[in-house]
Design a protein around this motif. Sequence first.
Motif, mmCIF file in Angstrom:
data_model
loop_
_atom_site.group_PDB
_atom_site.id
_atom_site.type_symbol
_atom_site.label_atom_id
_atom_site.label_comp_id
_atom_site.label_asym_id
_atom_site.label_seq_id
_atom_site.Cartn_x
_atom_site.Cartn_y
_atom_site.Cartn_z
ATOM 1 N N LEU A 115 0.776 -1.186 -0.046
ATOM 2 C CA LEU A 115 0.027 -0.054 0.043
ATOM 3 C C LEU A 115 0.861 1.418 -0.083
ATOM 4 O O LEU A 115 1.639 1.100 -0.544
ATOM 5 C CB LEU A 115 -0.910 0.004 1.268
ATOM 6 N N GLN A 116 0.268 2.434 0.536
ATOM 7 C CA GLN A 116 1.153 3.546 0.737
ATOM 8 C C GLN A 116 1.371 3.991 2.154
ATOM 9 O O GLN A 116 1.445 5.081 2.564
ATOM 10 C CB GLN A 116 0.154 4.860 0.084
ATOM 11 N N SER A 117 1.842 2.881 2.797
ATOM 12 C CA SER A 117 1.945 3.093 4.211
ATOM 13 C C SER A 117 3.453 3.035 4.702
ATOM 14 O O SER A 117 3.478 3.034 5.871
ATOM 15 C CB SER A 117 1.216 1.696 4.785
ATOM 16 N N GLY A 118 4.473 2.858 3.933
ATOM 17 C CA GLY A 118 5.628 2.665 4.322
ATOM 18 C C GLY A 118 6.235 1.353 4.676
ATOM 19 O O GLY A 118 7.339 1.256 5.143
ATOM 20 N N ASN A 119 5.355 0.363 4.396
ATOM 21 C CA ASN A 119 5.651 -0.974 4.759
ATOM 22 C C ASN A 119 6.634 -1.392 3.616
ATOM 23 O O ASN A 119 5.978 -1.491 2.524
ATOM 24 C CB ASN A 119 4.290 -1.838 4.877
ATOM 25 N N VAL A 120 7.573 -2.005 4.036
ATOM 26 C CA VAL A 120 8.349 -2.541 2.923
ATOM 27 C C VAL A 120 8.832 -4.018 3.186
ATOM 28 O O VAL A 120 9.111 -4.249 4.529
ATOM 29 C CB VAL A 120 9.636 -1.774 2.740
#
Length: 158
Positions: free
Chosen positions: A20-25
């Motif tokens: 998503l656009q959440s900063g989760n990588v």
Amino acid sequence: MAKLRESLEEAGFDDVRTHLQSGNVVLSSKTKPEQTARKCERLIQAEFGLEIDVVVRTPADLARVVKRNPLGKVATDPKRYQVSFLAGELPAASKRKLEEAVEKSEQLVVSGREVYAWHPKGVARSKLWALLGGQGLGVTATSRNWTTVTKLLEMAEK
């Protein structure tokens, strides 16, 4: 997120994927989690001008978090079930503060470097959530709902 993926790949990380656009990588690295976190922090500062604390978990760590699932029998809505990932152990004073903030309908379990929190009425007015989402824990933390936690595990296992 595309620029973040590109920057991480250019920095030498492999299998870089974002959620998503959440900063989760999710990525592969040959360095230890703490070294990976610091390298990502430096990259984010250099590329984007942002001072962001990064918390890293290995696929095995994430699998243990999901397997542990101490509130799974009561947490019926994954969007209201949160896991806070801590960079280190939670100080005793912070744990007491969290326990004191738990409302009657909420539940809290501190387990190692994770804090599981069930917010059946949502997080908007939760004093517990305000503490978990803030800067006053005495340790770097980032929180994700159960849907995101399980999706990140799924991505990490591929």
